[in-house]
Write an enzyme that holds these catalytic residues in place. Sequence first.
Site, PDB file in Angstrom:
ATOM      1  N   ALA A 125       0.562  -1.279  -0.149  1.00 16.96           N
ATOM      2  CA  ALA A 125       0.072   0.157  -0.026  1.00 16.96           C
ATOM      3  C   ALA A 125       0.666   1.378   0.129  1.00 16.96           C
ATOM      4  CB  ALA A 125      -0.923   0.031   1.204  1.00 16.96           C
ATOM      5  N   ARG A 145       3.229   1.433 -15.946  1.00 15.93           N
ATOM      6  CA  ARG A 145       3.206   2.930 -15.732  1.00 15.93           C
ATOM      7  C   ARG A 145       4.576   3.500 -15.480  1.00 15.93           C
ATOM      8  NH1 ARG A 145      -0.643   4.716 -11.245  1.00 15.93           N
ATOM      9  NH2 ARG A 145      -0.469   6.731 -12.433  1.00 15.93           N
ATOM     10  N   VAL A 203      15.429  -6.242  -0.243  1.00 15.97           N
ATOM     11  CA  VAL A 203      16.500  -5.293   0.045  1.00 15.97           C
ATOM     12  C   VAL A 203      17.112  -5.859   1.596  1.00 15.97           C
ATOM     13  CG1 VAL A 203      17.330  -2.954   0.698  1.00 15.97           C
ATOM     14  CG2 VAL A 203      15.780  -3.418  -1.269  1.00 15.97           C
ATOM     15  N   ASN A 258      -2.047   4.083   2.666  1.00 18.32           N
ATOM     16  CA  ASN A 258      -2.201   4.516   1.417  1.00 18.32           C
ATOM     17  C   ASN A 258      -2.134   6.213   1.628  1.00 18.32           C
ATOM     18  OD1 ASN A 258      -3.352   2.758  -0.892  1.00 18.32           O
ATOM     19  ND2 ASN A 258      -4.270   1.897   1.033  1.00 18.32           N
ATOM     20  N   ARG A 264     -24.414  13.757  25.338  1.00 14.61           N
ATOM     21  CA  ARG A 264     -25.612  14.582  26.395  1.00 14.61           C
ATOM     22  C   ARG A 264     -25.127  13.983  27.693  1.00 14.61           C
ATOM     23  NH1 ARG A 264     -31.483  14.360  24.403  1.00 14.61           N
ATOM     24  NH2 ARG A 264     -31.743  15.876  26.175  1.00 14.61           N
ATOM     25  N   ARG A 311       2.714  10.130 -11.203  1.00 14.49           N
ATOM     26  CA  ARG A 311       1.683  10.986 -11.902  1.00 14.49           C
ATOM     27  C   ARG A 311       2.410  12.651 -11.933  1.00 14.49           C
ATOM     28  NH1 ARG A 311      -1.292   8.642  -7.666  1.00 14.49           N
ATOM     29  NH2 ARG A 311      -2.823   7.039  -8.457  1.00 14.49           N
ATOM     30  N   SER A 319       0.379  -4.282  -4.010  1.00 16.62           N
ATOM     31  CA  SER A 319      -0.757  -3.481  -3.908  1.00 16.62           C
ATOM     32  C   SER A 319      -1.840  -4.323  -3.576  1.00 16.62           C
ATOM     33  CB  SER A 319      -0.948  -2.746  -5.313  1.00 16.62           C
ATOM     34  OG  SER A 319      -0.227  -1.856  -5.501  1.00 16.62           O
ATOM     35  N   TRP A 369     -32.591  11.047  18.485  1.00 20.90           N
ATOM     36  CA  TRP A 369     -31.251  11.244  18.984  1.00 20.90           C
ATOM     37  C   TRP A 369     -30.165  10.151  18.851  1.00 20.90           C
ATOM     38  CZ3 TRP A 369     -29.108  15.719  21.252  1.00 20.90           C
ATOM     39  CH2 TRP A 369     -29.969  16.748  21.670  1.00 20.90           C
ATOM     40  N   CYS A 400      -6.017  -6.596   4.892  1.00 17.06           N
ATOM     41  CA  CYS A 400      -7.247  -6.534   5.657  1.00 17.06           C
ATOM     42  C   CYS A 400      -8.210  -7.412   5.230  1.00 17.06           C
ATOM     43  CB  CYS A 400      -7.856  -5.066   5.866  1.00 17.06           C
ATOM     44  SG  CYS A 400      -6.732  -3.922   6.311  1.00 17.06           S
TER      45      CYS A 400
END
Length: 462
Positions: free
Chosen positions: A15, A76, A86, A313, A450, A26, A45, A442, A49
Amino acid sequence: MSSTRERLVVIGGDAAGMSAASQARRLKGPDELEIVAFERGHFTSYSACGIPYWVGGAVGERDELIARSPEQHRERAIDLRMRTEVVRLDVPGRRVLARDLTAGEEYWTSYDKLVIATGATPVRPPLPGIDAPGVHGVQTLDDGQALLDTLTGTPGRRAVVIGAGYIGVEMAEALVDRGHEVTVVNRGKEPMSTLDPDMGCLVHDAMTGLGIRMVNDAEVTKILTGDDGRVAAVATEDAEYPADVVVLGLGVRPETTLAREAGLPLGEHGGLLTDLAMRVRGHDNVWAGGDCVEVLDLVSGRERHIPLGTHANKHGQVIGANAGGGYATFPGVVGTAVSKVCDLEIARTGLREKDARAAGFRFVTVTIESTSRAGYYPGAAPMTVKMLAERRTGRLLGVQIVGREGAGKRVDIAAVALTAQMTVEQMTALDLGYAPPFSPVWDPVLVAARKAVAAVRADRGA
């Protein structure tokens, strides 16, 4: 390396790392910025979860959890190198040592800018038998696949989950859905230590209702194995619980081995420390994000480790903007999380009682019972809301909600109020949506507010 073309190296392909790479791309094209990303696993990616729901069968296929494949990233102009880990970080030399896990070869890659998004690793205490076949942590898709392989390849149907946090509770339900007999061994007084115990007991009741055996206040001492070397049981000081599979739900810790060895600054929870721009403190050309960092808690003012995909993210977006020549900041979090057990929804934001005490707050607490809809409308379900407010000032400090359909996402009201540093009195005036199918006149959160106002006023008069 060309003086006009910089190289951005990203360590970690999930992520935070790939969000950073994508956002930087971009802003700058391949002629201006070369992007090299390293991922030691088989996937990029993806939604960690979602793993419990894949294991349990609610999500049919593994690939449904993958938002973007390695090929899509490469299209891309991101040089994404899979199954490459690494193993060393040379910050003064601005280079990383990578190991191709398939070929076994190592090589150095230089960088102008570096992103560390190494994630987190499941907590595996040094117990006898912890590494036996059939014992699984669940953090990555590779972990999830390994667990499924064990579940489908093992004839026995007895499962023990160690730990009762979010992962432990969700995995317990997933295993029940797969037809397993499930025992959860938990060192705490109640499941979900992210809640106060009086709210955790509601989760306990729901888990028992699912047929899950809950063993609280129990410390695992060892994992027993059979003659074949596989897991056979989980032992505590008082008992043994037979197991054909064991799932570790003890939480995660930041994976910062590289950072520690490189001398980068770590916090008290072991996560990397960054500034508002997600730069590693003291290093202008190094950023870090995701589960390997600690972030500012906007309520307590302290650093916390909160490993959630939502944060990762956002970190990646901020990092990518800054690494790509723009500007963005990540101000911090209020600690919002939501989960479920069967149809019981569990949510919290802000501080628990012990968090508030540790941060030095003097506070009042209130708990109310309400319903998710108008009481006369079909389907109205019970809901319990607990609220903490600072004494004297009435500032909201935390909210916990446990209830049926429509309960969990109500915590977002409190998350916004915490971020805005609202008082409980200010909350009572919030203009929330109302119609009988959605809420009582409520809303339960405002009913709690309250009651908190009354408690604060009574405290002032004391």
